[in-house]
Design a protein around this motif. Structure first.
Motif, PDB file in Angstrom:
ATOM      1  N   ARG A  38       0.850  -1.193   0.000  1.00 53.05           N
ATOM      2  CA  ARG A  38       0.000   0.000   0.000  1.00 53.05           C
ATOM      3  C   ARG A  38       0.884   1.242   0.000  1.00 53.05           C
ATOM      4  O   ARG A  38       1.855   1.322   0.753  1.00 53.05           O
ATOM      5  CB  ARG A  38      -0.926   0.021   1.209  1.00 53.05           C
ATOM      6  N   VAL A  39       0.537   2.213  -0.840  1.00 55.40           N
ATOM      7  CA  VAL A  39       1.264   3.475  -0.923  1.00 55.40           C
ATOM      8  C   VAL A  39       0.350   4.588  -0.413  1.00 55.40           C
ATOM      9  O   VAL A  39      -0.733   4.801  -0.963  1.00 55.40           O
ATOM     10  CB  VAL A  39       1.713   3.789  -2.364  1.00 55.40           C
ATOM     11  N   LEU A  40       0.789   5.269   0.635  1.00 58.44           N
ATOM     12  CA  LEU A  40       0.050   6.418   1.159  1.00 58.44           C
ATOM     13  C   LEU A  40       0.658   7.672   0.532  1.00 58.44           C
ATOM     14  O   LEU A  40       1.748   8.105   0.913  1.00 58.44           O
ATOM     15  CB  LEU A  40       0.160   6.464   2.679  1.00 58.44           C
ATOM     16  N   THR A  41      -0.018   8.240  -0.438  1.00 58.31           N
ATOM     17  CA  THR A  41       0.557   9.330  -1.222  1.00 58.31           C
ATOM     18  C   THR A  41       0.389  10.701  -0.587  1.00 58.31           C
ATOM     19  O   THR A  41       1.028  11.667  -1.012  1.00 58.31           O
ATOM     20  CB  THR A  41      -0.073   9.380  -2.620  1.00 58.31           C
ATOM     21  N   GLY A  42      -0.475  10.821   0.423  1.00 58.29           N
ATOM     22  CA  GLY A  42      -0.809  12.148   0.909  1.00 58.29           C
ATOM     23  C   GLY A  42      -1.774  12.808  -0.050  1.00 58.29           C
ATOM     24  O   GLY A  42      -2.409  12.145  -0.879  1.00 58.29           O
ATOM     25  N   GLU A  43      -1.875  14.109   0.037  1.00 59.28           N
ATOM     26  CA  GLU A  43      -2.882  14.828  -0.748  1.00 59.28           C
ATOM     27  C   GLU A  43      -2.560  14.885  -2.236  1.00 59.28           C
ATOM     28  O   GLU A  43      -3.448  14.983  -3.072  1.00 59.28           O
ATOM     29  CB  GLU A  43      -3.045  16.248  -0.200  1.00 59.28           C
ATOM     30  N   SER A  44      -1.270  14.871  -2.591  1.00 59.44           N
ATOM     31  CA  SER A  44      -0.925  15.006  -4.001  1.00 59.44           C
ATOM     32  C   SER A  44       0.113  13.984  -4.401  1.00 59.44           C
ATOM     33  O   SER A  44       1.104  13.772  -3.701  1.00 59.44           O
ATOM     34  CB  SER A  44      -0.403  16.418  -4.298  1.00 59.44           C
ATOM     35  N   LEU A  45      -0.111  13.345  -5.527  1.00 58.28           N
ATOM     36  CA  LEU A  45       0.827  12.379  -6.072  1.00 58.28           C
ATOM     37  C   LEU A  45       2.016  13.106  -6.696  1.00 58.28           C
ATOM     38  O   LEU A  45       1.856  14.104  -7.387  1.00 58.28           O
ATOM     39  CB  LEU A  45       0.122  11.537  -7.145  1.00 58.28           C
ATOM     40  N   GLY A  46       3.216  12.606  -6.431  1.00 59.01           N
ATOM     41  CA  GLY A  46       4.386  13.129  -7.129  1.00 59.01           C
ATOM     42  C   GLY A  46       5.265  14.076  -6.354  1.00 59.01           C
ATOM     43  O   GLY A  46       6.390  14.355  -6.760  1.00 59.01           O
ATOM     44  N   GLY A  47       4.784  14.626  -5.254  1.00 61.02           N
ATOM     45  CA  GLY A  47       5.611  15.545  -4.480  1.00 61.02           C
ATOM     46  C   GLY A  47       6.027  16.770  -5.278  1.00 61.02           C
ATOM     47  O   GLY A  47       5.261  17.299  -6.094  1.00 61.02           O
TER      48      GLY A  47
END
Length: 311
Positions: A32-41
């Protein structure tokens, strides 16, 4: 809800985290990847990433990251736009706290990257989004035909200055140093661009304006001469600070606030890995971040097969 138990959880959705997710899923691990609010940083705001294998003419960050995500999803990785707020070791597992619930995992990769440093000057915070910005590709079209400033002398500052020069009438780079620290190709492009002016030895001390940025007050390093420069936009790229708040004292950081790891991206704590710009010794390149992610996922797979091998 995001609760449940996994083989590997990755906190962060930049190139390092995405590649870790892809590699782990391809190894057959429940990932599982928790990306936060936006993908890609930070990369989603980069107009062109140079030096990434397979793209001789460069590739925008907002294109590269979704490509890697699509591959990871195809391999079986699960993505959740949740923000991790804390981690805790618990009986051979890791508990990751999010706003939607706790996630349990046997191994954990920290890929939270960095946050952009600010100047800490009067007017900067009040005018953020009103002329003060960290994203040239986002705001450059709104400043067409105007004069804008860029603060910094590294890769990001020069890349964004080149992006701004495609829209603005003039770009003034304000750098407190006497030379750029950016890669030679970017320095050459800036030097050859007639729309870009460089002022070395210059410190920005105040952002001035009410409803929008009107000017900045500067001071020269050499003789403390002050000046006021009329600008419609100010783009700040003065360095990066590692994003380690969620660790909350879980492990000791290095002198730069980054997570110490070995060549396998392993931290000092069993089952905990760190990749990308949040880890000690990072090269700060997208290509190296991808390598970090793949290395950590493979190391995690070995750890999951035999936790007793952790030294």
């Amino acid at each position: 809800m995001v609760n449940g138990e996994h083989d590997l959880v990755i906190v962060g959705g930049g190139v390092a985290g995405l590649t870790a997710g892809l590699t782990s899923a391809r190894a057959g691990r429940k990932t599982r990847v928790l990306t936060g609010e936006s993908l890609g940083g930070h990369l989603v705001s980069i107009e062109r990433i140079d030096g990434y294998p397979g793209f001789s003419d460069g590739i925008p960050g907002y294109d590269l990251c979704p490509i890697i995500q699509e591959q990871a999803v195809g391999a079986g990785a699960e993505f959740v736009a949740s923000q991790a707020t804390a981690i805790q070791a618990d009986d051979g597992r890791w508990r990751v706290t999010t706003g939607e619930g706790d996630v349990w995992t046997r191994a954990l990769v920290i890929a939270t990257g960095t946050t952009l440093k600010t100047l800490g000057i009067p007017g900067e915070e009040q005018l953020r989004g009103k002329g003060v910005s960290h994203c040239a590709s986002c705001d450059a079209p709104l400043l067409r035909g105007r004069i804008v400033g860029v603060v910094g002398g590294g890769d990001s500052a020069l890349q964004e200055a080149l992006t701004l020069a495609q829209h603005a009438a003039r770009v003034i780079i304000l750098h407190r140093g006497t030379a750029f620290s950016a890669q030679a190709p970017y320095v050459h492009q800036v030097q050859q661009n007639p729309k870009i002016e460089v002022r070395f030895g210059t410190i920005v001390e105040e952002a001035i304006g009410n409803s929008g940025l009107k000017s900045v007050r500067t001071r020269t390093v050499a003789d403390a001469t002050t000046d006021e420069i009329e600008l419609s936009g100010l783009f700040v790229y003065v360095g990066l600070a590692p994003e380690t708040r969620l660790l909350g004292g879980v492990l000791a950081l290095d002198a730069f606030g980054r997570i110490p790891v070995n060549g396998e991206m392993r931290s000092t704590l069993p089952g905990l890995f760190a990749v990308g710009t949040v880890r000690s010794g990072s090269a700060g390149r997208a290509a190296s971040a991808a390598g970090d992610g793949a290395t950590a996922a493979l190391s995690a797979d070995r750890y999951l097969r035999d936790p007793g091998l952790w030294l």
